[in-house]
Design a protein around this motif. Structure first.
Motif, short mmCIF file in Angstrom:
data_model
loop_
_atom_site.label_atom_id
_atom_site.label_comp_id
_atom_site.label_asym_id
_atom_site.label_seq_id
_atom_site.Cartn_x
_atom_site.Cartn_y
_atom_site.Cartn_z
N ALA A 1 0.85 -1.19 0.00
CA ALA A 1 0.00 0.00 0.00
C ALA A 1 0.88 1.24 0.00
O ALA A 1 1.67 1.45 0.93
CB ALA A 1 -0.91 0.00 1.23
N THR A 2 0.78 2.05 -1.02
CA THR A 2 1.65 3.21 -1.15
C THR A 2 0.84 4.45 -1.52
O THR A 2 -0.38 4.37 -1.73
CB THR A 2 2.74 2.94 -2.21
OG1 THR A 2 3.65 4.04 -2.25
CG2 THR A 2 2.13 2.74 -3.60
N LYS A 3 1.50 5.57 -1.61
CA LYS A 3 0.91 6.80 -2.13
C LYS A 3 2.04 7.70 -2.64
O LYS A 3 2.11 8.90 -2.35
CB LYS A 3 0.08 7.51 -1.05
CG LYS A 3 -0.80 8.66 -1.60
CD LYS A 3 -1.73 8.26 -2.71
CE LYS A 3 -2.54 9.45 -3.21
NZ LYS A 3 -3.31 9.11 -4.44
N SER A 4 2.92 7.10 -3.41
CA SER A 4 4.12 7.81 -3.86
C SER A 4 3.83 8.84 -4.93
O SER A 4 4.72 9.63 -5.27
CB SER A 4 5.16 6.80 -4.37
OG SER A 4 4.58 5.91 -5.32
N ASN A 5 2.61 8.87 -5.45
CA ASN A 5 2.26 9.92 -6.41
C ASN A 5 1.79 11.20 -5.72
O ASN A 5 1.51 12.20 -6.38
CB ASN A 5 1.20 9.44 -7.40
CG ASN A 5 -0.11 9.09 -6.73
OD1 ASN A 5 -0.18 8.96 -5.51
ND2 ASN A 5 -1.17 8.93 -7.52
N GLY A 6 1.68 11.16 -4.38
CA GLY A 6 1.21 12.33 -3.66
C GLY A 6 2.05 12.70 -2.46
O GLY A 6 2.12 13.86 -2.07
N HIS B 1 8.20 12.13 -0.12
CA HIS B 1 9.43 11.63 0.50
C HIS B 1 9.25 10.21 1.06
O HIS B 1 9.96 9.29 0.67
CB HIS B 1 9.90 12.58 1.60
CG HIS B 1 10.29 13.93 1.10
ND1 HIS B 1 11.27 14.13 0.17
CD2 HIS B 1 9.79 15.17 1.40
CE1 HIS B 1 11.39 15.42 -0.09
NE2 HIS B 1 10.49 16.07 0.64
N SER B 2 8.32 10.06 2.00
CA SER B 2 8.21 8.77 2.69
C SER B 2 7.72 7.65 1.78
O SER B 2 8.19 6.51 1.87
CB SER B 2 7.29 8.90 3.91
OG SER B 2 6.00 9.33 3.54
N MET B 3 6.79 7.94 0.88
CA MET B 3 6.23 6.87 0.07
C MET B 3 7.15 6.39 -1.07
O MET B 3 7.24 5.19 -1.32
CB MET B 3 4.85 7.25 -0.46
CG MET B 3 3.75 7.19 0.61
SD MET B 3 3.38 5.51 1.23
CE MET B 3 4.21 5.53 2.83
N PRO B 4 7.89 7.27 -1.76
CA PRO B 4 8.90 6.75 -2.67
C PRO B 4 9.96 5.92 -1.94
O PRO B 4 10.45 4.91 -2.47
CB PRO B 4 9.51 8.02 -3.29
CG PRO B 4 8.39 9.00 -3.27
CD PRO B 4 7.68 8.72 -1.95
#
Length: 352
Positions: free
Chosen positions: A184-189, A192-195
């Motif tokens: 479960a990620t949210k690297s498009n928003g 820093h932490s999600m990438p």
């Protein structure tokens, strides 16, 4: 004989009703098994304890609790008496953090006998592995200025050690199941932490070539929990994302009253803690209709933790048989009481 000492904390509200029910079930299992025993020691830590003592647990509470093989918790919270952030951080989260319970696991599956609110639930059976020690639930931050100038800053904390630890736990669990892990990620928003989360997930996945791995943004993943829950096996998520996803998991099962959870200490220094997902349900306190399934399924997770997976599986089978027979509390469409459901589970366990 294998004997286990359990610290029992019924806590608040319906916790005081479902914990004794689940303990009766565990006593029945020990009677049937013969080579297994449980000794429960009850602690009064709760919002009522706070009102009397000004704290959620005794000063030596953690010292006393750490001597047990496990902690069996019912529910924490009564916002009419104590603010939620005081009760949670003074008991539940305090135990999680101090006892290094760095992993939280919460299964969700279509239980026979319960009608899911989904039109086509398709026999979903999934497990959320939630990082339980840092992430969005850090204490780093603060407030400054006053009135219309006031600001609040909350910092998320993601360490490589904590992140990778949760992910490896998820892959190890998947190896025993359907061999698929979803991140479960949210690297498009979250820039820093999600990438960073994605990077650690990919590195970890490379060490498990036999396990299929994919990533889903949390908003899409939440939607897929509702539209296609059967596609998932093990989901690994941050503290906040895992918390939200597992409430959706409880909802698609049919009631938050049936959802179990385990807070796992992985280094053996301290006991793990087992608790249902539901809260103290102040609206039904004392009515005798609280659903005991969440607490009893939580007992199944505790049996698994003790290496008694076969007994745990039998208990879950019995739970489903009882539900199929129509022993349902009002939250899942029935008229049975807490005691009636518990009595029937015990009766069928003793007939095994």
């Amino acid at each position: 004989m294998k004997g286990f000492s359990i610290a029992s904390i019924p806590g608040d509200g319906v916790g005081k009703e479902v914990v004794p029910a689940a303990q009766r079930v565990l006593k029945a299992i020990s009677d049937v098994h013969g080579g297994l025993s449980f000794e429960f020691t009850e602690f009064p830590y709760s919002c009522e304890y706070y009102l009397e003592h000004g704290k959620m647990m005794a000063d030596d509470g953690l010292e006393r609790l750490k001597e047990f093989d496990a902690i069996f918790l019912g529910a924490v919270g009564n916002s009419l008496l104590v603010p939620d952030h005081v009760s949670l951080w003074g008991l539940l989260i305090k135990i999680r953090r101090e006892f290094e319970q760095v992993i939280n696991i919460r299964p969700a599956k279509l239980l026979q006998g319960i009608r899911s609110p989904l039109a086509n639930p398709n026999d979903f059976d999934l497990l959320v592995v939630r990082e339980n020690s840092e992430g969005e639930y850090s204490t780093v931050g603060g407030k400054m200025y006053q009135n219309e100038d006031q600001i609040a800053i909350q910092n998320n904390v993601f360490s490589r050690r904590g992140t990778e630890r949760a992910m490896r736990f998820a892959f190890e669990m998947a190896a025993k199941r359907k061999k698929h892990v979803t991140s479960a990620t949210k690297s498009n928003g979250i820039v820093h932490s999600m990438p960073f989360w994605d990077e650690v997930f990919q590195c970890t996945a490379n060490d498990y070539p036999e396990i299929a791995a994919d990533s889903q943004h949390i908003d899409a993943l939440a939607a897929f929990f509702v539209t296609q829950p059967e596609r998932f096996d093990v989901i690994v998520a941050s503290n906040l994302f895992g918390d939200i996803l597992t409430d959706i998991g409880a909802a698609i099962m049919g009631s938050i009253g049936i959802a179990p959870a385990a807070n796992i200490n992985v280094n053996g220094k301290y006991p793990s803690m087992f608790e249902p997902v539901h809260g103290s349900a102040p609206d039904i306190i004392g009515k005798g209709i609280a659903n005991p399934i969440g607490q009893i399924w939580t007992a199944k997770l505790m049996l698994d933790h003790f290496g008694e997976e076969e007994l745990g599986s039998k208990l879950l089978d019995v739970i489903e048989d009882v539900l199929k027979s129509g022993f349902l509390t009002p939250d899942i469409g029935g008229t049975s009481t807490t005691k009636e459901v518990t009595d029937e589970i015990i009766k069928r366990l003793k007939s095994l």
